[in-house]
Every structure is written in C-alpha cells, then in structure tokens.
Design a protein around this motif. Structure first.
Motif, PDB file in Angstrom:
ATOM      1  N   ARG A   1      -2.672  -6.089 -12.221  1.00  0.00           N
ATOM      2  CA  ARG A   1      -2.218  -6.113 -10.832  1.00  0.00           C
ATOM      3  C   ARG A   1      -0.806  -5.559 -10.692  1.00  0.00           C
ATOM      4  O   ARG A   1      -0.518  -4.810  -9.756  1.00  0.00           O
ATOM      5  N   ILE A   2       0.051  -5.933 -11.648  1.00  0.00           N
ATOM      6  CA  ILE A   2       1.447  -5.506 -11.568  1.00  0.00           C
ATOM      7  C   ILE A   2       1.556  -3.988 -11.747  1.00  0.00           C
ATOM      8  O   ILE A   2       2.304  -3.312 -11.035  1.00  0.00           O
ATOM      9  N   LYS A   3       0.760  -3.451 -12.670  1.00  0.00           N
ATOM     10  CA  LYS A   3       0.746  -1.997 -12.862  1.00  0.00           C
ATOM     11  C   LYS A   3       0.286  -1.306 -11.582  1.00  0.00           C
ATOM     12  O   LYS A   3       0.845  -0.293 -11.166  1.00  0.00           O
ATOM     13  N   GLU A   4      -0.726  -1.890 -10.954  1.00  0.00           N
ATOM     14  CA  GLU A   4      -1.245  -1.276  -9.727  1.00  0.00           C
ATOM     15  C   GLU A   4      -0.217  -1.283  -8.598  1.00  0.00           C
ATOM     16  O   GLU A   4      -0.097  -0.317  -7.848  1.00  0.00           O
ATOM     17  N   VAL A   5       0.517  -2.365  -8.504  1.00  0.00           N
ATOM     18  CA  VAL A   5       1.556  -2.434  -7.471  1.00  0.00           C
ATOM     19  C   VAL A   5       2.640  -1.385  -7.730  1.00  0.00           C
ATOM     20  O   VAL A   5       3.051  -0.654  -6.816  1.00  0.00           O
TER      21      VAL A   5
END
Lengths: 181, 181, 181
Positions: free
Chosen positions: A17-21
C-alpha cells in the motif's frame, strides 16, 4: 449486474500500500507532468519496478497505473499523453513506437455475471511495431511483430505480424513490407 | 524499423530553441490551463507567431505544438481540450467550429523504411466546416468547405465539400444542405 | 454557417453566474484533480445540485459541466478521467459502470442553419449498463437496460436493452445474457 455484489478478491495489486501511495504521488506529479526530459522518467519508472531497456525515450504526460507491471525492451518510444492502464502486465519488445495519446487497457469485467467480476489480461506488443496516435489497445491483445495500428484505431483482438491494421475494431487492411536493413 | 536509425534531419522546427522553451512554458501554463478567457489566449498565440483573424473564440485547455504554424481565419471557435499537434501547418478558414476534444495530427512516419523517417503534412480545413467533438484529423487531410466531421469520427483522407462525414475511417454519409443566408 | 450569427438565446444555463464560477473553480481544482477519494467527490457534486444515490464510487479526474443537471442512481461507478459534458441532463439508473475515459456529449448544432443554432439533448442510461473505457455517448442517446457499450465505441443513437454494442458508430453485435441473481 449488481455492483454491490462486485467481486475482485482474486486481484493482486502486486505492491504494498505504501509503495502504491508513493507511486500515485510520483506518477501524478512527475511522470504525468509537463516537465520535459526522458532519462529521469525512465529512472523513476525503474525505481518503482518497471523493466526498461536501453535507448528508451519517454515524452511528458505519461500515465502508468502499476510500473511494476511494465516491461519495455530497447529503443522504444512512448509519446506524449500515452496512458498505460496496466492492472495486468504490459510487455513491449524492442524498437516500438507508441505515439501520442495512445491508451492501453488491461481491465475488463465478466458481463455475464451479476457480480461483474474483474478480469485482467496482459497486453503484448512484439518488436518493430507502431501503435499510432490516439489508438486504443484492449485487454489480452497481442500485437504481432512489425505491425502498425493506425491513427485512432481500436485493437480488440490479436493483430497479425507485419500487417497494417485500421478501424474500430481494427482489422488488417494490408501487409507491411519493409526495406531490409 | 530500428529506432536507433531514426531519421528526421530534414525536419525544421521553425523557431529558435529559446522561443520554443518559452512557448513550452507559456503554452502549458496558460493556453492549456483552466483559466477562462479567450482574448488573452488569442493574444498569446499571436505573440508566438500564430495568424488569427477577428471574432475567434478559444476555450480553455487548448494544446498547440507550434503556434508559428497555426493559421486561423475569422469567426472560428476552438473548443475545450482541443489538441493541435502541428509539426506542420494547420490552416483554418473562416467560420469554422472545432468542438471539444478534437485532435489534429500532422506527423507520421515512413513505415516502409528501417529508419522510420519522420513525415509531416499540413492540415487544411476550409470555411464553414465543423470538426465534431472528440474527432481526429490525420496528417495531410484536407477538409472541404462546409463539411461536418461528426462526433468521434476519424478523418484519414480528404473529405469532400458540403458533406457529412462519419465513422472510423470517416466516409461521406450524406450531403449537407444549408438554408441560404 | 456563419458563427457571427450564432444563436443560443434559448439556452438556459440553470444556475446563477456566481454559482457557475464557484463550480468552475471547485470542479477544476477538486473533482477533476488527482486527489483520491470518492465520498467527498459525491458530496461536492451534491453541494452543487447533483442528485446521487447510495453506494456511488467516483474516481479521480472527473469532469462535469453542470452538476445541477446530473442524476445518478444507486451503486454506480464513475471511472478515472470520465468527462460528462452535460449542457443537458445526464441521467444514470442504478448499478451502472462508466469506465475510465468515457465521454458524454449533450450538445450539438443545427448544421442546416446559418446561425448554427445550439441544440442540447439529454442522455439517459438505464440500470445495469456498462459504458466501456474510452467510449463516447452522443446527444440524445438512450442506452437500454443492461446494455454494454464496448471499449472505444461511439454511441450516436439509441442502443437496445441487454445488447452488446460496438464500433463507430456503435451497433448491436450480440445479445447480453446474464446469470440470474
């Protein structure tokens, strides 16, 4: 279909999720921005997992959904305002020109089911192909080596190698012949 | 084709590098921006070399590649999000409506040559024509007087005067008749 | 046509000038922006007069001309970069998916008159329909219940219920059958 029954639990996003953000922010502010420059766009995409060969030129305003599902060979061009909507992998060979405004769609839905299940299918474009300006390439489409999808055309199924394909839906209108190197 | 052999040395950009940089900034920040206002857009384009007649209305989000290759007659309209990708000249007569989202493409490539040579061809649109919303006009296309290219259509070759043209590729579907002034 | 004779005096914009200015700003900065989030987009559209049911999901970069002429039922999705150019009403039933890049056009002109009169016509989309990515829907078009307008297609006239419609212009290519709930 009933969208409250929507079913996409089998879909894997392929990144944290953090990579996607971080990608949402970087993609929107930089890759899709107007600032000129190709080499830093290539670097940014690689940083987020794209595999990109040598001699690749990327113009401004490129939109890429998931860089970690983008594979680009050597000596490819991606024109202005190209949109690669790659829920599934988009694989480009070598010496491919993707002209301005082209759009790659990898997502579809099962319209026969009430749950409207998400279907994603990769797009494969073989070497020496030209995806014309403002053309569209649909989910699961394979584009054969050396093929030209002309200006504004819509590819919904496989296109044969060394053909000129045109229209909506795109069909082969003639063979492509090329002077040998 | 082999994109490392790409050949565009005959192409003249028609402006100094510094002018082009200023245009990139101005075009992107102002012309292609959301700020309403037509008269200052006309003025900005003229400042960079466009020839524009009287009574011309330009909506927001217009993209123009080279203003110095844009000629617009009197009483023309350019709708929202029109994109004039004019490596070669785009010439509009008088009383022409270009609706929202229309795209003009002047660049192509010689797909029979390994060097994928750049080919640029002007677009000419004669007076009293209507280029419909989300339509596309390809390189070298001439649109005859009074012709209508309908919504979402793709013009890849010359369109006859006073015709209604539709589809992808656009073909004449009927004649246009107009009540005399 | 002669654009200096243009006639649109019968057209009512449906909102005060000040409301429209606020909408221009809000729509451009927020609704059409890249910031993720659906619920606040729904709220913003409602604030400006849109009628929107429950369970509606709106993705970034939505463009809406007049929210006060937008009616959306329950459990609808509006994908990224959808553009609803609603000079006239756009009415969506329930459980409708509008995919990314779709465009709704409600404005046209009387091309038989020198005054090029503005013509606006509503668009009605019945429940359980799917408007595919990058497709276009023209003025006055009615889309029957359960119909699919496929990827990149252009709807210029009414589409029958429970049909799969494709091409430019879009025509019925087969019937849609759906497993019962």
């Amino acid at each position: 279909m009933y969208l409250d029954l929507y079913e996409n639990s089998n879909f894997k996003r392929g990144a944290s999720r953090i990579k996607e953000v971080f990608w949402l922010l970087s993609g929107d502010m930089f890759l899709a921005g107007s600032l000129p420059g190709s080499f830093w766009r290539v670097g940014l995409l690689r940083l987020f997992g794209a595999k990109i060969g040598v001699g690749v030129v990327i113009k401004p305003k490129l939109r890429v959904k998931f860089p970690w599902r983008l594979n680009i060979g050597n000596y490819c061009w991606l024109g202005e305002s190209v949109w690669i909507d790659n829920l599934a992998e988009v694989n480009l060979g070598d010496h491919i020109c993707i002209s301005q405004g082209a759009y790659f769609c990898t997502g579809s839905h099962d319209w026969g089911k009430q749950s409207f299940d998400l279907i994603v299918k990769p797009i494969n474009v073989a070497s020496h192909s030209w995806i014309g300006a403002m053309s569209r390439v649909g989910p699961g489409v394979t584009i054969g080596e050396g093929t030209v999808l002309t200006f504004g055309s819509v590819a919904t199924r496989a296109l044969a190698p060394w053909s000129i394909c045109s229209g909506n839906p795109a069909i082969e209108i003639k063979k492509r012949s090329m002077v040998k190197r």
